[in-house]
Design an enzyme around this catalytic site. Structure first.
Site, PDB file in Angstrom:
ATOM      1  CE  LYS A 261       3.050  11.314   6.170  1.00 23.27           C
ATOM      2  NZ  LYS A 261       1.900  10.448   5.827  1.00 23.27           N
ATOM      3  CG  ASP A 331       2.016  11.171   2.465  1.00 22.39           C
ATOM      4  OD1 ASP A 331       3.148  10.843   2.897  1.00 22.39           O
ATOM      5  OD2 ASP A 331       1.021  11.343   3.194  1.00 22.39           O
ATOM      6  NE  ARG A 335       2.376   3.168  -1.869  1.00 20.33           N
ATOM      7  CZ  ARG A 335       1.075   3.148  -1.605  1.00 20.33           C
ATOM      8  NH1 ARG A 335       0.212   2.829  -2.547  1.00 20.33           N
ATOM      9  NH2 ARG A 335       0.636   3.429  -0.404  1.00 20.33           N
TER      10      ARG A 335
HETATM   11  N1  BES Z   1       4.676   6.719   6.187  1.00 18.37           N
HETATM   12  C1  BES Z   1       3.338   6.781   5.744  1.00 18.37           C
HETATM   13  C2  BES Z   1       2.440   5.756   6.419  1.00 18.37           C
HETATM   14  C3  BES Z   1       2.246   5.928   7.895  1.00 18.37           C
HETATM   15  C4  BES Z   1       1.172   6.648   8.366  1.00 18.37           C
HETATM   16  C5  BES Z   1       3.097   5.318   8.775  1.00 18.37           C
HETATM   17  C6  BES Z   1       0.982   6.787   9.717  1.00 18.37           C
HETATM   18  C7  BES Z   1       2.886   5.448  10.131  1.00 18.37           C
HETATM   19  C8  BES Z   1       1.827   6.178  10.595  1.00 18.37           C
HETATM   20  C9  BES Z   1       3.253   6.543   4.256  1.00 18.37           C
HETATM   21  O1  BES Z   1       4.334   6.994   3.526  1.00 18.37           O
HETATM   22  C10 BES Z   1       2.058   7.288   3.761  1.00 18.37           C
HETATM   23  O2  BES Z   1       2.065   8.487   3.858  1.00 18.37           O
HETATM   24  N2  BES Z   1       1.068   6.589   3.247  1.00 18.37           N
HETATM   25  C11 BES Z   1      -0.123   7.189   2.777  1.00 18.37           C
HETATM   26  C12 BES Z   1      -0.497   6.533   1.480  1.00 18.37           C
HETATM   27  C13 BES Z   1      -1.623   7.192   0.786  1.00 18.37           C
HETATM   28  C14 BES Z   1      -1.138   8.495   0.188  1.00 18.37           C
HETATM   29  C15 BES Z   1      -2.139   6.280  -0.286  1.00 18.37           C
HETATM   30  C16 BES Z   1      -1.221   6.976   3.820  1.00 18.37           C
HETATM   31  O3  BES Z   1      -1.295   5.889   4.358  1.00 18.37           O
HETATM   32  O4  BES Z   1      -1.926   7.926   4.116  1.00 18.37           O
HETATM   33 ZN    ZN Z   2       6.106   7.075   4.566  1.00 13.46          ZN
HETATM   34 MN    MN Z   3       4.136   9.079   3.064  1.00 17.32          MN
END
Ligand code: BES
Ligand code: ZN
Ligand code: MN
Length: 483
Positions: A261, A331, A335
């Protein structure tokens, strides 16, 4: 936190601050003196205090038994409902917390006439008094005493329930606020073990045991971290029928892994276990409220880190059932852990499954920081969660799982990809991914990424972890199983 309902009146009970809830007009003042009533009405008339919802105004007095009277706006009388009362209570509580006022009394003269129980006002008040002070050398705690000036039996009998809920929400908030160095998967398991009691048992699977259970998709998330995963299984035995399984996303830190990230805001990814913490809170509440239902909480805890042994984008792993997943983006880790937990849940032949997860950034893109998103393969469960949402003020909005989304998750090399081919629809494709693992078991997914954390103070939730989901799902369970 101490609360009690007592038969005293505004003029007789002593406290440092009297909360006086006020509508825009036609207010009742209990037995406050006419000179105080005159001052208050004057302030309202001049528009200095407008009695808007969530407006507070501290009035200093010399004659009342309270040096401070907190005028607390309820807004228009016609608009009042349970959640507006909760918000008003929260605004009063926030003021008291910010000023560290300990001894507080609450006038209920005005609330009584609404026909609503002031229970939600009290709930909002208490929810807003939360403080996470564990890491502060000074001023790290706040423990107010609230005397509710009411003889109402119905209110009195509601107080233990409110206290149970608050305790559960605060437990959840504490866990979510705790930084990841102190809340590794193992430390999270130790926290869960504290739930153990006559009716609650806790079992923790180690990395080896997770591997022998065949949860390779979940294990793939943990591979880059030195802190090993822990699969936490909590059982609450309160009923005689089939169990409800509650699954909480429990990523104790989400760096993104190799698909790392951006650094800005990454510190907040300690809250990626908010789903798991909510499940702990719900089970705590179920126990305190003696809910007549069997619950199984599953928390696949792991830390998502880059490293020499981390999962690479493009790797293919399989879940318990043997379904193969192409990890196109490391990331999208939640899931992977949840897919295995959902398949693991099937061994309990559950009545239904609810998963609670900070799953997608897109959840906040869609809903802002106001509501969680719900997706399900059961219309009943959607109705149930919306009903619980209306009762608790924890907002939930249903999203669709159209079959067309399956196409988005098509992999050239495996049974499914863990992310959609493009970013469009990533809130619902995440839900659709989980649905593929739930198959025909009634299942409800609640994405709380939008609302598990707040960057600003809210009427009944200070900055930081919100504890979202605890009151909501406890309410759903009470609606379905109590009486
Ligand atoms: N934990 C994150 C989602 C998240 C983002 C929670 C901001 C709280 C605040 C999750 O694991 C994630 O990184 N999701 C990605 C998915 C993408 C790679 C399809 C996202 O939402 O960017
Ligand atoms: Zn996450
Ligand atoms: Mn993530």
């Amino acid at each position: 936190m101490k609360i009690k309902a007592i038969a005293g009146s505004e003029e007789k009970v002593k406290s440092d601050l009297l909360i006086l809830p006020l509508f825009k007009d036609n207010n009742s003042y209990g037995d406050l003196t006419s000179s105080i009533i005159g001052i208050v009405e004057g302030l309202i008339k001049k528009g200095i205090f407008k009695a808007e919802l969530n407006e507070v105004y501290p009035l200093t007095t010399t004659e009342a038994p309270h040096p401070l009277i907190l005028l607390t706006g309820l807004g228009e009388r016609e608009k009042i409902n349970g959640d507006r009362l909760r918000q008003a209570g929260g605004s009063a509580g926030s003021f008291c917390r910010q000023k560290s006022i300990k001894s507080i009394s609450l006038s209920t003269a005005n609330l009584r006439e609404t026909g609503l129980l002031p229970d939600t006002f009290v709930e909002g008040f208490l929810l807003s008094t939360y403080m996470f002070g564990k890491y502060k050398s000074e001023n790290g705690s706040y423990c107010p005493e609230l005397k509710i000036l009411s003889k109402d039996r119905a209110l009195k009998s509601r107080l233990p329930e409110i206290e149970a809920q608050i305790q559960a929400v605060f437990l959840c908030r504490d866990l979510v606020n705790t930084p990841s160095n102190d809340l590794t998967p193992d430390a999270f398991a130790k926290q869960a073990l504290k739930l153990k009691s006559r009716k609650v048992s806790v079992k923790v699977l180690t990395e080896k045991q997770i591997a022998s259970a065949g949860m390779d998709a979940y294990l793939a998330v943990a591979k880059g971290s030195k802190n090993p995963p822990r699969f936490i299984e909590i059982r609450y035995r309160g009923g005689s029928k089939k169990s409800v399984v509650l699954i909480g996303k429990s990523i104790t830190f989400d760096s993104g892994g190799i698909s790392i990230k951006p650094s800005s805001g990454m510190e907040k990814m300690k809250y990626d276990m908010a789903g798991g913490a909510a499940v702990i809170g719900i089970i705590k509440a179920a126990e305190l409220l003696k809910l007549p239902v069997n619950l199984i909480g599953l928390l696949p805890a792991a830390e998502n880190m880059p490293g020499g042994s981390a999962t690479r984008p493009g790797d293919i792993v399989s879940t318990i059932s043997g379904k193969t997943i192409e990890i196109a983006n490391t990331d999208a880790e939640g899931r992977l852990a949840l897919a295995d937990a959902i398949e693991y849940a099937k061994r309990f032949d559950p009545e239904f499954i609810i998963d609670i997860a900070t799953l997608t950034g897109a959840c906040a893109i869609a809903l802002g920081n106001e509501a969680a998103a719900a997706m399900s393969n059961s219309e009943e469960l959607i109705k149930d969660i919306v009903k619980a949402s209306e009762a608790t003020g924890e907002k939930v909005w249903p999203m669709p799982l159209y079959e067309e989304y399956r196409e988005y998750l098509k992999s050239e090399v495996a049974d499914i990809r863990n992310v959609g081919t493009d970013r469009a629809g990533s809130l619902v494709t995440a839900g659709y991914f989980l649905k593929e693992f739930a198959e025909d078991i009634p299942w409800l997914h609640i994405d709380i990424a939008s609302i598990a954390w707040t960057d600003k103070d809210r009427p009944y939730c200070p900055k930081g972890a919100t504890g979202f989901g605890v009151r909501l799902v406890t309410r759903l369970l009470r609606n379905l199983y109590q009486k």
